[in-house]
Design a protein around this motif. Structure first.
Motif, PDB file in Angstrom:
ATOM      1  N   SER B  14       0.852  -1.187   0.000  1.00  0.00           N
ATOM      2  CA  SER B  14       0.000   0.000   0.000  1.00  0.00           C
ATOM      3  C   SER B  14       0.883   1.230   0.000  1.00  0.00           C
ATOM      4  O   SER B  14       2.025   1.196   0.475  1.00  0.00           O
ATOM      5  N   VAL B  15       0.348   2.319  -0.522  1.00  0.00           N
ATOM      6  CA  VAL B  15       1.139   3.549  -0.601  1.00  0.00           C
ATOM      7  C   VAL B  15       1.470   4.054   0.806  1.00  0.00           C
ATOM      8  O   VAL B  15       2.533   4.624   1.035  1.00  0.00           O
ATOM      9  N   ALA B  16       0.582   3.802   1.743  1.00  0.00           N
ATOM     10  CA  ALA B  16       0.835   4.209   3.125  1.00  0.00           C
ATOM     11  C   ALA B  16       2.046   3.472   3.687  1.00  0.00           C
ATOM     12  O   ALA B  16       2.943   4.083   4.279  1.00  0.00           O
ATOM     13  N   ALA B  17       2.079   2.165   3.482  1.00  0.00           N
ATOM     14  CA  ALA B  17       3.203   1.360   3.969  1.00  0.00           C
ATOM     15  C   ALA B  17       4.483   1.733   3.227  1.00  0.00           C
ATOM     16  O   ALA B  17       5.564   1.767   3.813  1.00  0.00           O
ATOM     17  N   LEU B  18       4.327   2.023   1.934  1.00  0.00           N
ATOM     18  CA  LEU B  18       5.471   2.452   1.126  1.00  0.00           C
ATOM     19  C   LEU B  18       6.074   3.733   1.695  1.00  0.00           C
ATOM     20  O   LEU B  18       7.283   3.841   1.852  1.00  0.00           O
ATOM     21  N   GLU B  20       5.958   4.822   4.699  1.00  0.00           N
ATOM     22  CA  GLU B  20       6.641   4.546   5.962  1.00  0.00           C
ATOM     23  C   GLU B  20       8.015   3.931   5.714  1.00  0.00           C
ATOM     24  O   GLU B  20       9.008   4.316   6.332  1.00  0.00           O
ATOM     25  N   ARG B  21       8.085   2.964   4.787  1.00  0.00           N
ATOM     26  CA  ARG B  21       9.345   2.274   4.524  1.00  0.00           C
ATOM     27  C   ARG B  21      10.398   3.208   3.916  1.00  0.00           C
ATOM     28  O   ARG B  21      11.590   3.047   4.140  1.00  0.00           O
ATOM     29  N   VAL B  22       9.914   4.177   3.108  1.00  0.00           N
ATOM     30  CA  VAL B  22      10.843   5.085   2.443  1.00  0.00           C
ATOM     31  C   VAL B  22      11.184   6.276   3.348  1.00  0.00           C
ATOM     32  O   VAL B  22      12.228   6.901   3.195  1.00  0.00           O
ATOM     33  N   GLY B  23      10.279   6.546   4.286  1.00  0.00           N
ATOM     34  CA  GLY B  23      10.536   7.628   5.214  1.00  0.00           C
ATOM     35  C   GLY B  23      10.028   8.973   4.738  1.00  0.00           C
ATOM     36  O   GLY B  23      10.633  10.008   5.013  1.00  0.00           O
ATOM     37  N   ILE B  24       8.918   8.971   4.009  1.00  0.00           N
ATOM     38  CA  ILE B  24       8.307  10.231   3.572  1.00  0.00           C
ATOM     39  C   ILE B  24       6.835  10.229   3.989  1.00  0.00           C
ATOM     40  O   ILE B  24       6.321   9.214   4.452  1.00  0.00           O
ATOM     41  N   SER B  25       6.195  11.354   3.813  1.00  0.00           N
ATOM     42  CA  SER B  25       4.794  11.444   4.223  1.00  0.00           C
ATOM     43  C   SER B  25       3.904  10.692   3.234  1.00  0.00           C
ATOM     44  O   SER B  25       4.307  10.385   2.119  1.00  0.00           O
ATOM     45  N   ARG B  26       2.727  10.383   3.694  1.00  0.00           N
ATOM     46  CA  ARG B  26       1.772   9.634   2.884  1.00  0.00           C
ATOM     47  C   ARG B  26       1.412  10.400   1.610  1.00  0.00           C
ATOM     48  O   ARG B  26       1.419   9.856   0.515  1.00  0.00           O
ATOM     49  N   ALA B  27       1.135  11.672   1.779  1.00  0.00           N
ATOM     50  CA  ALA B  27       0.751  12.510   0.636  1.00  0.00           C
ATOM     51  C   ALA B  27       1.876  12.577  -0.391  1.00  0.00           C
ATOM     52  O   ALA B  27       1.646  12.458  -1.598  1.00  0.00           O
ATOM     53  N   ASN B  28       3.083  12.735   0.115  1.00  0.00           N
ATOM     54  CA  ASN B  28       4.247  12.808  -0.762  1.00  0.00           C
ATOM     55  C   ASN B  28       4.431  11.478  -1.510  1.00  0.00           C
ATOM     56  O   ASN B  28       4.764  11.468  -2.699  1.00  0.00           O
ATOM     57  N   ALA B  29       4.209  10.395  -0.818  1.00  0.00           N
ATOM     58  CA  ALA B  29       4.347   9.086  -1.439  1.00  0.00           C
ATOM     59  C   ALA B  29       3.357   8.939  -2.602  1.00  0.00           C
ATOM     60  O   ALA B  29       3.718   8.438  -3.667  1.00  0.00           O
ATOM     61  N   TYR B  30       2.145   9.415  -2.413  1.00  0.00           N
ATOM     62  CA  TYR B  30       1.140   9.353  -3.481  1.00  0.00           C
ATOM     63  C   TYR B  30       1.594  10.171  -4.679  1.00  0.00           C
ATOM     64  O   TYR B  30       1.492   9.734  -5.825  1.00  0.00           O
TER      65      TYR B  30
END
Lengths: 184, 184
Positions: B14-18, B20-30
């Motif tokens: 999931s993008v949320a878990a992604l 967390e693993r990468v160390g960026i915010s959820r919005a930024n990950a999206y």
DNA sequence: GTTGAAATTAGTACGAA
DNA sequence: TTCGTACTAATTTCAAC
């Protein structure tokens, strides 16, 4: 098989959408999806990355001749080479085929002459560059056999007519010539 | 690159878990996730399927020599062969390498001698069987270069020391012997 | 193997740093 | 560019059938 067909094309599809495309209920799709994963039929899900955009524009195949009884060491060395995308042990002239992705041609040259050549298990190598990757299918399925044919056979239980011992693992043109002679 | 590293190992994360693993915010990950897809860096997501469990236990490589000026026809024929998982145009002795998955050895034999041989664009073929697939990485990334090495270099801007025109696309052992002579 | 509702999670929008 | 948060839409789980 239908589930696998959908998933290899779109690994991120939701199970609900998957159920609809396959024509089963959601709960059933969840059960089968989990069963396929647990069974190992689906090994993992992955993102296909454009290696050119990622900075690895050069792809090469390195055919390796391995010194006998040094296979274990060869495999151990492979594990420490992250630029290797694929390695298969083959029949024929060479023992193994390795596919590598690198930033440029010089990097391939360095890999082969500096790193590979220093592995005792490696007797010789032959490098070939990939000019174009015409197609890459996520994974071939048995159901693909009938696709793309104009006339589909009713899946006759074709027996293995040619015994393995009689096969020649050589060029087909050469093989056909030999068969013509044998057959008369 | 970090996102790609995670995604090639787990394409269904999931993008949320992604995030967390990468160390960026959820919005930024999206945002980045979508950018990578739109940019084409991520081509698609796919499920890796165990071809043995799927009923295709035999893998073979078919090296093809293509008749000049019949490339277009060759590619067209390829598109109609669903058992082909991968096809690359290469330098060297042959023109193309094709990887196929089949149910048994006889099926490979049939494919090569009956189907491939009947393609006018195919001048000759050479078939090799894959005995074992030692490793298959989802996709190699530039960041892999430093991984697995005991001493990591500080990513020096290494220039292409060996001009392309001077390279010999041949066996490394042979190439080294030649270099020794030239170098003195 | 199916359906439907509850609980959880995913995706979007937007102002602030 | 990135983050935090609130809001809406969707997915997953779990139950009964």
């Amino acid at each position: 098989m239908k589930i696998l067909e959908v998933l290899r094309e779109n690994g991120r599809i939701s199970v609900a959408a998957l159920a609809e495309r396959v024509g089963i209920s959601r709960a059933n799709a969840y059960t089968r999806f989990e069963a396929l994963r647990a069974d190992g039929a689906i090994k993992r899900f992955t993102a296909e990355i454009d290696h050119v955009r990622a900075g690895l524009g050069i792809t090469a195949l390195v055919f390796v001749t391995v010194r006998q009884q040094m296979w274990k060491q060869f495999r151990a060395e492979l594990a420490r080479m992250p630029e290797v995308e694929y390695c298969a042990i083959t029949t024929g002239q060479h023992d193994a085929m390795i596919q590598v992705r690198m930033a440029d041609v010089a990097a391939v040259h360095r890999l082969v002459t500096e790193r590979m050549a220093n592995i005792p298990a490696v007797k010789a190598t032959e490098t070939v560059f990939i000019l174009d990757e015409v197609l890459r299918r996520p994974y071939v399925l048995p159901t693909d056999r009938d696709a793309g044919r104009t006339a589909r056979r009713p899946a006759a239980p074709e027996p293995a007519e040619v015994p393995l011992g009689k096969m020649r693992f050589v060029g087909a043109a050469e093989g056909r010539a030999a068969l013509r002679k044998e057959g008369g």
